[in-house]
Design a protein around this motif. Sequence first.
Motif, PDB file in Angstrom:
ATOM      1  N   LEU A  92       0.816  -1.216   0.000  1.00  0.00           N
ATOM      2  CA  LEU A  92       0.000   0.000   0.000  1.00  0.00           C
ATOM      3  C   LEU A  92       0.848   1.264   0.000  1.00  0.00           C
ATOM      4  O   LEU A  92       0.382   2.331  -0.422  1.00  0.00           O
ATOM      5  CB  LEU A  92      -0.923   0.003   1.223  1.00  0.00           C
ATOM      6  N   ALA A  93       2.095   1.169   0.479  1.00  0.00           N
ATOM      7  CA  ALA A  93       2.970   2.348   0.502  1.00  0.00           C
ATOM      8  C   ALA A  93       3.229   2.872  -0.900  1.00  0.00           C
ATOM      9  O   ALA A  93       3.538   4.050  -1.077  1.00  0.00           O
ATOM     10  CB  ALA A  93       4.284   2.006   1.197  1.00  0.00           C
ATOM     11  N   ARG A  94       3.100   2.018  -1.893  1.00  0.00           N
ATOM     12  CA  ARG A  94       3.290   2.452  -3.278  1.00  0.00           C
ATOM     13  C   ARG A  94       2.201   3.436  -3.696  1.00  0.00           C
ATOM     14  O   ARG A  94       2.393   4.237  -4.617  1.00  0.00           O
ATOM     15  CB  ARG A  94       3.269   1.224  -4.196  1.00  0.00           C
ATOM     16  N   VAL A  95       1.062   3.395  -2.998  1.00  0.00           N
ATOM     17  CA  VAL A  95      -0.064   4.257  -3.341  1.00  0.00           C
ATOM     18  C   VAL A  95      -0.198   5.418  -2.354  1.00  0.00           C
ATOM     19  O   VAL A  95      -0.368   6.570  -2.757  1.00  0.00           O
ATOM     20  CB  VAL A  95      -1.377   3.446  -3.378  1.00  0.00           C
ATOM     21  N   VAL A  96      -0.126   5.124  -1.057  1.00  0.00           N
ATOM     22  CA  VAL A  96      -0.412   6.144  -0.047  1.00  0.00           C
ATOM     23  C   VAL A  96       0.819   6.560   0.744  1.00  0.00           C
ATOM     24  O   VAL A  96       0.732   7.450   1.591  1.00  0.00           O
ATOM     25  CB  VAL A  96      -1.502   5.654   0.930  1.00  0.00           C
ATOM     26  N   GLY A  97       1.970   5.944   0.495  1.00  0.00           N
ATOM     27  CA  GLY A  97       3.175   6.325   1.206  1.00  0.00           C
ATOM     28  C   GLY A  97       3.198   5.824   2.640  1.00  0.00           C
ATOM     29  O   GLY A  97       2.263   5.176   3.120  1.00  0.00           O
ATOM     30  N   GLY A  98       4.286   6.142   3.325  1.00  0.00           N
ATOM     31  CA  GLY A  98       4.457   5.666   4.682  1.00  0.00           C
ATOM     32  C   GLY A  98       3.450   6.230   5.651  1.00  0.00           C
ATOM     33  O   GLY A  98       2.943   5.517   6.524  1.00  0.00           O
ATOM     34  N   TYR A  99       3.106   7.502   5.516  1.00  0.00           N
ATOM     35  CA  TYR A  99       2.144   8.106   6.435  1.00  0.00           C
ATOM     36  C   TYR A  99       0.737   7.577   6.185  1.00  0.00           C
ATOM     37  O   TYR A  99      -0.025   7.335   7.122  1.00  0.00           O
ATOM     38  CB  TYR A  99       2.191   9.632   6.308  1.00  0.00           C
ATOM     39  N   GLY A 100       0.401   7.380   4.922  1.00  0.00           N
ATOM     40  CA  GLY A 100      -0.890   6.771   4.624  1.00  0.00           C
ATOM     41  C   GLY A 100      -0.958   5.341   5.115  1.00  0.00           C
ATOM     42  O   GLY A 100      -2.000   4.885   5.604  1.00  0.00           O
ATOM     43  N   LEU A 101       0.163   4.603   4.998  1.00  0.00           N
ATOM     44  CA  LEU A 101       0.203   3.233   5.499  1.00  0.00           C
ATOM     45  C   LEU A 101       0.039   3.209   7.011  1.00  0.00           C
ATOM     46  O   LEU A 101      -0.646   2.332   7.557  1.00  0.00           O
ATOM     47  CB  LEU A 101       1.518   2.577   5.089  1.00  0.00           C
ATOM     48  N   ALA A 102       0.636   4.170   7.704  1.00  0.00           N
ATOM     49  CA  ALA A 102       0.450   4.258   9.157  1.00  0.00           C
ATOM     50  C   ALA A 102      -1.023   4.466   9.494  1.00  0.00           C
ATOM     51  O   ALA A 102      -1.551   3.874  10.450  1.00  0.00           O
ATOM     52  CB  ALA A 102       1.293   5.390   9.723  1.00  0.00           C
ATOM     53  N   ALA A 103      -1.708   5.309   8.719  1.00  0.00           N
ATOM     54  CA  ALA A 103      -3.136   5.533   8.960  1.00  0.00           C
ATOM     55  C   ALA A 103      -3.932   4.248   8.769  1.00  0.00           C
ATOM     56  O   ALA A 103      -4.862   3.957   9.542  1.00  0.00           O
ATOM     57  CB  ALA A 103      -3.658   6.627   8.018  1.00  0.00           C
ATOM     58  N   TYR A 142       2.293   7.235  -5.380  1.00  0.00           N
ATOM     59  CA  TYR A 142       2.776   8.047  -4.264  1.00  0.00           C
ATOM     60  C   TYR A 142       3.794   9.077  -4.731  1.00  0.00           C
ATOM     61  O   TYR A 142       3.799  10.222  -4.260  1.00  0.00           O
ATOM     62  CB  TYR A 142       3.399   7.168  -3.180  1.00  0.00           C
ATOM     63  N   THR A 143       4.674   8.699  -5.670  1.00  0.00           N
ATOM     64  CA  THR A 143       5.646   9.672  -6.171  1.00  0.00           C
ATOM     65  C   THR A 143       4.935  10.835  -6.858  1.00  0.00           C
ATOM     66  O   THR A 143       5.341  11.996  -6.725  1.00  0.00           O
ATOM     67  CB  THR A 143       6.607   8.994  -7.157  1.00  0.00           C
ATOM     68  N   ARG A 144       3.855  10.533  -7.569  1.00  0.00           N
ATOM     69  CA  ARG A 144       3.122  11.583  -8.271  1.00  0.00           C
ATOM     70  C   ARG A 144       2.301  12.455  -7.321  1.00  0.00           C
ATOM     71  O   ARG A 144       2.272  13.686  -7.453  1.00  0.00           O
ATOM     72  CB  ARG A 144       2.179  10.970  -9.309  1.00  0.00           C
ATOM     73  N   PHE A 145       1.628  11.820  -6.373  1.00  0.00           N
ATOM     74  CA  PHE A 145       0.621  12.541  -5.574  1.00  0.00           C
ATOM     75  C   PHE A 145       0.919  12.517  -4.076  1.00  0.00           C
ATOM     76  O   PHE A 145       0.035  12.768  -3.272  1.00  0.00           O
ATOM     77  CB  PHE A 145      -0.763  11.920  -5.820  1.00  0.00           C
ATOM     78  N   GLY A 146       2.153  12.202  -3.713  1.00  0.00           N
ATOM     79  CA  GLY A 146       2.480  12.063  -2.295  1.00  0.00           C
ATOM     80  C   GLY A 146       2.178  13.290  -1.470  1.00  0.00           C
ATOM     81  O   GLY A 146       1.626  13.190  -0.361  1.00  0.00           O
ATOM     82  N   ARG A 147       2.513  14.440  -1.986  1.00  0.00           N
ATOM     83  CA  ARG A 147       2.261  15.667  -1.222  1.00  0.00           C
ATOM     84  C   ARG A 147       0.768  15.894  -1.037  1.00  0.00           C
ATOM     85  O   ARG A 147       0.319  16.286   0.043  1.00  0.00           O
ATOM     86  CB  ARG A 147       2.889  16.867  -1.938  1.00  0.00           C
ATOM     87  N   ILE A 156      -1.531  13.540  -0.946  1.00  0.00           N
ATOM     88  CA  ILE A 156      -2.022  12.530  -0.009  1.00  0.00           C
ATOM     89  C   ILE A 156      -1.761  12.972   1.427  1.00  0.00           C
ATOM     90  O   ILE A 156      -2.645  12.883   2.301  1.00  0.00           O
ATOM     91  CB  ILE A 156      -1.352  11.179  -0.307  1.00  0.00           C
ATOM     92  N   GLU A 157      -0.564  13.461   1.690  1.00  0.00           N
ATOM     93  CA  GLU A 157      -0.236  13.901   3.041  1.00  0.00           C
ATOM     94  C   GLU A 157      -1.045  15.139   3.429  1.00  0.00           C
ATOM     95  O   GLU A 157      -1.474  15.278   4.578  1.00  0.00           O
ATOM     96  CB  GLU A 157       1.266  14.156   3.136  1.00  0.00           C
ATOM     97  N   ALA A 158      -1.280  16.033   2.455  1.00  0.00           N
ATOM     98  CA  ALA A 158      -2.130  17.189   2.733  1.00  0.00           C
ATOM     99  C   ALA A 158      -3.563  16.753   3.027  1.00  0.00           C
ATOM    100  O   ALA A 158      -4.243  17.338   3.885  1.00  0.00           O
ATOM    101  CB  ALA A 158      -2.098  18.156   1.550  1.00  0.00           C
ATOM    102  N   GLY A 159      -4.036  15.716   2.329  1.00  0.00           N
ATOM    103  CA  GLY A 159      -5.376  15.203   2.588  1.00  0.00           C
ATOM    104  C   GLY A 159      -5.502  14.620   3.981  1.00  0.00           C
ATOM    105  O   GLY A 159      -6.507  14.839   4.676  1.00  0.00           O
ATOM    106  N   LEU A 160      -4.494  13.869   4.425  1.00  0.00           N
ATOM    107  CA  LEU A 160      -4.511  13.332   5.788  1.00  0.00           C
ATOM    108  C   LEU A 160      -4.533  14.462   6.807  1.00  0.00           C
ATOM    109  O   LEU A 160      -5.277  14.411   7.789  1.00  0.00           O
ATOM    110  CB  LEU A 160      -3.275  12.450   6.004  1.00  0.00           C
ATOM    111  N   LEU A 161      -3.736  15.477   6.558  1.00  0.00           N
ATOM    112  CA  LEU A 161      -3.727  16.634   7.450  1.00  0.00           C
ATOM    113  C   LEU A 161      -5.090  17.317   7.469  1.00  0.00           C
ATOM    114  O   LEU A 161      -5.601  17.696   8.539  1.00  0.00           O
ATOM    115  CB  LEU A 161      -2.642  17.619   6.998  1.00  0.00           C
ATOM    116  N   GLY A 162      -5.706  17.465   6.293  1.00  0.00           N
ATOM    117  CA  GLY A 162      -7.011  18.122   6.226  1.00  0.00           C
ATOM    118  C   GLY A 162      -8.092  17.353   6.966  1.00  0.00           C
ATOM    119  O   GLY A 162      -8.907  17.943   7.676  1.00  0.00           O
ATOM    120  N   VAL A 163      -8.102  16.025   6.816  1.00  0.00           N
ATOM    121  CA  VAL A 163      -9.099  15.211   7.522  1.00  0.00           C
ATOM    122  C   VAL A 163      -8.906  15.331   9.026  1.00  0.00           C
ATOM    123  O   VAL A 163      -9.874  15.456   9.791  1.00  0.00           O
ATOM    124  CB  VAL A 163      -9.009  13.746   7.070  1.00  0.00           C
ATOM    125  N   ALA A 164      -7.651  15.292   9.474  1.00  0.00           N
ATOM    126  CA  ALA A 164      -7.381  15.380  10.908  1.00  0.00           C
ATOM    127  C   ALA A 164      -7.823  16.729  11.470  1.00  0.00           C
ATOM    128  O   ALA A 164      -8.491  16.793  12.514  1.00  0.00           O
ATOM    129  CB  ALA A 164      -5.895  15.155  11.173  1.00  0.00           C
TER     130      ALA A 164
END
Length: 645
Positions: free
Chosen positions: A170-181, A564-569, A571-579
């Motif tokens: 899943l890290a290939r799609v959502v990265g390490g922070y998304g995987l932690a979620a 994740y390489t394309r949209f990583g930033r 994805i992380e901004a989305g996690l921040l926004g939801v939180a």
Amino acid sequence: MSRLRLTGVWPAPPRRGWRAAAFRLAVAVTTGAALAAAFPAPDIGSLALLALVPLLLVVETTRPRLAGALGYVAGLTFFGLHLLWIAEFLSWTGGVAWLAWGALSATQAVFVAVFFALVPATRRLGPLRLLVLPACWATLELLRAHQPLGGFPWGLLALTQHDAGPLLPLARVVGGYGLAAVIVAVNLAAAFWLRAMVDGPAPAAAPAPAADGATAPGATGATGTVSKAATAARAAGVAEPVAKVAAGDGPTAEAGGDGTPAERRRAGLGGWRRLAVLVGLPVLVAGLIPARVLVPAAPTASGPPLDLVVVQGGLRGDRGLALGQTTEAVFANHVRLTERLALTPGQPADLVIWGEGAADRDPLASADRLAEVARAAGAAGAPILLGATTRVDRDHLATEALLFTEGGQLADRYRKRRLVPFGEYVPFGGFIGRLIPATREGVPNDKVPGERLEPLIVDGVGVGVLICWESAYAEDARQATRDGAGVLLVMTNNASFGDGPGSRQHLASSQLRAVEEGRNVVQAAVTGITAVIGPDGRTSSQTALYQQTTVRAAVAPSQALTPYTRFGRAIEAGLLGVAVAGVLAVALLWWLGRRRAGLGLAGVGGRRGPSPSLRGLQSVGRGSPPPAAEGGATAAPAGRGVENR
């Protein structure tokens, strides 16, 4: 559906007193220890999927303040165990090493405490918590990875899956922070499911009062008295929050419920809601298992492989200041092992790599050192990428990767951008250096960070170089890949970790970067662990610590980008926004609840706060009859005042 009653099988924990405190403390320590066991070492990665469950179950029915305190204990236990290598890393400082270990563990534990405080605080959000709380964990990891002093991206939850863990793809799609979620969501789903399994039936609604204010037959004692109080309060037009206080089930109740029949039914998870939890959550979690099949495949090779040779010539250092420092013998080992490549049959390699700090004296400022590098490159018939400590000026040094041609000329260089506090520079050096002289003993000269992160070109292939600490930052590998790196190279010197788990924890970061970016990653370590890591996170050609050897591998470059390489930033901004949205929603609901309660109290006696009428309601059942409703009921006997006991 009949309700499952497992409370007879699982004894309920104590709720008050020292036994309850000891039980909660033990659960917090157990959670922290289980979380530490999911990382290298012992490296039981699957344990991370359930490690948070015990404390999640305990804090669900506590106040946020207590939940935060228990979370702090869990975090302190986790980081205290996970970061034990710091005592060896800074062993040259003596007792200061343990002070640093304790201070860092205590600081990082704050982030875990904040998360667990949010668990009971977000109860009002209902099922949305499965979305908000994981995003909060990911946001807290993002925060601690970058602040303070550049952050500490160590012990991130996604690293538990580094060695082909079930959720690693899943890290290939959502990265390490998304995987932690996702991992936190699995823990939450398991905790909610267990609560639904052991929850008893929803409490029956209070008996309907008769017309004269008495309870229906069968209601006796305190229940009847409370019902009279609530009935009298409603008859007098008192707002519902006042009735809650009168019934003893207001804001002071530990679980935070308001005691109305509807909310008691919701707390009991009755009917279809309970069925949805018992069936839906396992289905949700099971849907994550085939992640290896559902996520996009890693990018394929886009050209001929690079023939790389990593030279590992480090020595086991003594304790004290010599631990982790390169020496003349270490440099000589690298020269000797490189010259031996001339005896290897076949074509010369495309690149020979010496790890971080293989040359502790600036080869650009030392004619004899530069001559030895040229001799080694000529013998191997290949360029050398050399990790060296270079001098910037009289008072400052730098950590660099120097690319020499096979003729010994400098072709390119990369300067390390992210420096380790107290390892490569002393923050607030003038003050800290005087306060704790040992800090300047180990770091007499601050190093200067680099400014650019661009791939080095080797045989037409972009090689993204990350030096040691930089591999822990996901955005650095992402930027290098977006800038054209077909292969990632991590140059490191892990001697200061000693024989502890620090070197394996560092390797885990490189494995996660390989999956996130869909790239082959070569970790070149002076003392180990050296390894070649595929885009799936699996290692090959892995060396042991302090083994003097060479590793040769054909490493295929790639140019395609993962999601994740394309949209990583984003994805992380989305996690921040939801939180942030979730926390703001909780704050708004809390404010509205307080406002409604304040308006209700203001209606009793014409002002906010406890009024004589409220005090009368609080004393019901303790010797005073309920206050009379307008147009009927009995007034208090003459001569008896209403007491607020």
